[in-house]
Scaffold this active site. Structure first.
Site, PDB file in Angstrom:
ATOM      1  N   GLU A  27      50.218   2.429 -22.139  1.00 16.50           N
ATOM      2  CA  GLU A  27      49.877   3.084 -23.875  1.00 16.50           C
ATOM      3  C   GLU A  27      51.436   2.010 -24.330  1.00 16.50           C
ATOM      4  OE1 GLU A  27      49.739   7.142 -24.541  1.00 16.50           O
ATOM      5  OE2 GLU A  27      49.133   6.675 -26.328  1.00 16.50           O
ATOM      6  N   ASN A  72      47.362   8.098 -27.374  1.00 12.81           N
ATOM      7  CA  ASN A  72      46.955   9.062 -28.396  1.00 12.81           C
ATOM      8  C   ASN A  72      48.017   7.938 -29.937  1.00 12.81           C
ATOM      9  OD1 ASN A  72      47.016  11.655 -27.575  1.00 12.81           O
ATOM     10  ND2 ASN A  72      49.676  11.938 -28.227  1.00 12.81           N
ATOM     11  N   ASN A 172      39.889   8.428 -28.239  1.00 13.14           N
ATOM     12  CA  ASN A 172      40.997   9.125 -27.339  1.00 13.14           C
ATOM     13  C   ASN A 172      40.904  10.755 -27.150  1.00 13.14           C
ATOM     14  OD1 ASN A 172      43.726   8.891 -25.116  1.00 13.14           O
ATOM     15  ND2 ASN A 172      44.559   9.714 -26.889  1.00 13.14           N
ATOM     16  N   GLU A 173      41.207  11.286 -26.311  1.00 17.06           N
ATOM     17  CA  GLU A 173      41.565  13.004 -26.971  1.00 17.06           C
ATOM     18  C   GLU A 173      41.327  13.620 -28.149  1.00 17.06           C
ATOM     19  OE1 GLU A 173      45.070  13.929 -25.332  1.00 17.06           O
ATOM     20  OE2 GLU A 173      44.409  13.377 -23.480  1.00 17.06           O
ATOM     21  N   TYR A 244      47.183  16.779 -17.320  1.00 16.84           N
ATOM     22  CA  TYR A 244      48.875  16.892 -16.569  1.00 16.84           C
ATOM     23  C   TYR A 244      49.014  18.630 -16.147  1.00 16.84           C
ATOM     24  CZ  TYR A 244      48.184  12.291 -19.015  1.00 16.84           C
ATOM     25  OH  TYR A 244      48.662  11.045 -19.758  1.00 16.84           O
ATOM     26  N   GLU A 292      43.427   9.944 -16.891  1.00 16.39           N
ATOM     27  CA  GLU A 292      44.947  10.111 -17.042  1.00 16.39           C
ATOM     28  C   GLU A 292      45.297  12.155 -16.586  1.00 16.39           C
ATOM     29  OE1 GLU A 292      46.467  11.405 -21.716  1.00 16.39           O
ATOM     30  OE2 GLU A 292      45.395   9.256 -22.292  1.00 16.39           O
ATOM     31  N   GLN A 350      51.651   7.510 -16.398  1.00 16.02           N
ATOM     32  CA  GLN A 350      51.390   5.594 -16.643  1.00 16.02           C
ATOM     33  C   GLN A 350      51.831   4.911 -16.460  1.00 16.02           C
ATOM     34  OE1 GLN A 350      52.194   5.193 -21.070  1.00 16.02           O
ATOM     35  NE2 GLN A 350      50.543   7.339 -21.523  1.00 16.02           N
TER      36      GLN A 350
HETATM   37  O1  AHR Z   1      50.209  10.040 -21.683  1.00 17.02           O
HETATM   38  C1  AHR Z   1      50.487  10.808 -22.775  1.00 17.02           C
HETATM   39  C2  AHR Z   1      49.838  11.068 -23.094  1.00 17.02           C
HETATM   40  O2  AHR Z   1      49.217  12.383 -22.840  1.00 17.02           O
HETATM   41  C3  AHR Z   1      48.541  10.413 -24.326  1.00 17.02           C
HETATM   42  O3  AHR Z   1      49.104   9.355 -24.916  1.00 17.02           O
HETATM   43  C4  AHR Z   1      47.524  11.228 -24.407  1.00 17.02           C
HETATM   44  O4  AHR Z   1      46.219  11.103 -24.899  1.00 17.02           O
HETATM   45  C5  AHR Z   1      48.136  12.441 -23.967  1.00 17.02           C
HETATM   46  O5  AHR Z   1      47.806  13.592 -24.428  1.00 17.02           O
END
Ligand code: AHR
Length: 503
Positions: A27, A72, A172-173, A244, A292, A350
């Site tokens: 990213e 994002n 994305n999201e 995450y 992700e 990432q």
């Molecule tokens: O990977 C970091 C961020 O986490 C990404 O930009 C977003 O898609 C997610 O919230």
């Protein structure tokens, strides 16, 4: 001493290992692109300014697919800023990460980098501030042969052949209120469906990913997927999942069981997608793209006050991973693999510097974080078919995820190479776990390799000064006799056990 058992039988087949399980993510965030993959003037940089040390580590990591350019970031991104003569490209304020984007790297540079890294590109399009026409524009620029304005522009910019990008994320999201251009499920579902329909008119050979929830604690989790898929079912191939994990309030027992949440999330999205499919009387199955996932100490990140200086490529989200983090990453990969019948695409977020397995210093070295090792070894050795292993393990109670097994494991069997791989985690924080695996149904008779990542100091990390402080080491306890593999797994450990046939 704790003990657990498992059974390997080629009849207990889940699905073939999908190489796309081993995807990653680049990213325009922090130093992932600038001084991560790209640093002209670095001693290892090539003529395109790509760091050779990072390219080599990316290949060693065994990455299959790389998602780009966000995240994002993509929800405010104008892809055309990043093509054409570099000196004419505009600098833009990025609202997602409060930085200045110089646009030195864009679509053509990324495509060139993927060829050097030997990975498949997976592009995300902006459905936050943009819509159908901009999606068609970037698709034409990337994938169409010369003969129309934007495809011709690509050729003029030096890429004669189309980039041939098959996988595209439709935004994305979009469920997240933090997202620039955040939408309701109804708003996003219609936009994603119409964007997908138009994209397929331009290029039939696409695999499209609709946005699922940003994480399983979102208030709209599952209802978002149901509504979005109701609109997009016939137009898309995948729905995305993001997750995450980090220890909360020092609760390491729950943190070690993070993949219990991942398992539940995957299973909830499968039943939700299948429910929509049933309502639509569809024979099609929507696949899952877990595009992700990682350990991310996000609570530390939210403590950072907003900046007003709009820097270029600042140090952001540069988590330094320890032994426990690596064990959790290994177990998250185990979850992805055991769901290989539906999770056929994934991306660890990432790749470099930003919550990443690879770290760099500008002008200096690149090194492997602890989490590099379970990823690289799983990608290298999980081959053939994923097998269910019918484990029997002691269990323990966690505050976040309830009762979980101490052992977490999965196996693969490569019929052609006559090689089996067992990936196993001992989540107990005090005691070793003796694992006995019944392999009588397989023609294997030798332990080819047994490696374990563990350490008496679980907070040990790899650094620029000590890049190999934490590495997987041979596990000399592994033995295969009379069709039974026996191995001792140290507390808080991740192991890979490779079995084969003696020559
Ligand atoms: O990977 C970091 C961020 O986490 C990404 O930009 C977003 O898609 C997610 O919230």
């Amino acid at each position: 001493m704790l003990s657990a058992t498992a059974t390997l039988d080629p009849a207990f087949r889940v699905a073939p290992v999908s190489r796309r399980t081993f995807g990653s993510f680049v990213e325009h965030l922090g130093r992932c692109v600038y001084t991560g993959i790209h640093e002209p003037g670095h001693p290892t940089a090539d003529a395109d300014g790509f760091r050779g040390d990072v390219l080599a580590l990316t290949r060693e990591l065994g990455v299959s697919t790389v998602r780009y350019p966000g995240g994002n970031f993509v929800s405010g991104y104008r892809w055309e800023d990043g093509v054409g003569p570099i000196e004419q490209r505009p600098r833009r304020r990025d609202l997602a990460w409060h930085t200045t984007e110089p646009n030195t790297v864009g679509l053509d540079e990324f495509a060139r980098w993927t060829r050097k890294a030997q990975v498949e590109p997976m592009l995300a399009i902006n459905l936050g501030t943009r819509g159908v026409v901009e999606a068609l524009d970037v698709l034409e620029y990337a994938n169409l042969p010369a003969g129309s304005a934007l495809a011709d522009q690509r050729v003029e910019n030096g890429s004669k052949e189309p980039h041939g990008v098959r996988m595209w994320c439709l935004g994305n999201e979009m469920d997240g209120p933090w997202q620039v251009g955040h939408k309701t499920a109804a708003e996003y579902g219609r936009l994603a469906a119409e964007t997908a329909r138009a994209m397929r008119m331009l290029d039939r050979d696409l695999e499209l990913v609709a946005c699922g929830s940003s994480h399983s604690r979102m208030p709209t989790f599952a209802s978002w997927e149901a509504e979005v898929l109701t609109e997009t079912y016939d137009q898309v191939d995948f729905v995305s999942l993001h997750a995450y994990y980090e220890p909360v309030d020092g609760d390491v027992g729950s943190f070690l069981a993070s993949n219990a949440d991942m398992d539940r999330m995957i299973e909830a999205v499968i039943v939700t997608a299948d429910h929509v499919g049933a309502k639509l009387r569809s024979n099609k199955k929507i696949m899952l793209s877990f595009d992700e996932w990682n350990v991310w100490y996000a609570s530390r990140f939210h403590d950072i006050p907003p900046r007003e200086d709009w820097p270029v490529a600042p140090r952001q989200l540069e988590d330094q991973y320890d032994v426990t983090d690596a064990v959790v990453v290994g177990s998250l990969l185990i979850s992805l693999l055991r769901h290989s019948d539906r999770v056929t695409s994934a991306a660890q977020a990432q790749l470099v510097n930003v919550i990443a397995p690879i770290m760099t210093e500008p002008g200096g070295p690149a090194w492997r974080q602890t989490i590099f090792h379970p990823f690289a070894l799983t990608s290298r050795h999980a081959r053939g078919d994923v097998l269910r292993i019918e484990p029997d393990s002691p269990r323990y109670e966690t505050a976040r995820y309830g009762d979980v097994p101490v052992l977490d494991a999965v196996a693969t069997w490569d019929e052609e190479a006559r090689a089996a791989t067992v990936l196993a985690v001992n989540r107990d924080q005090e005691q070793p776990l003796t694992l006995e695996v019944d392999v009588r149904a397989l023609p294997v008779d030798v332990v080819r390799e047994a490696l374990t990542l563990a350490d008496d100091d679980r907070s040990a990390r790899n650094t620029a000064e000590e890049p190999d402080r934490v590495v997987p080491r041979p596990n000399t306890t592994a033995q295969l006799t009379d069709g039974r593999l026996r191995v001792e797994l140290p507390p808080v450990s991740w192991s890979v056990l490779r079995l084969g046939v003696a020559a």
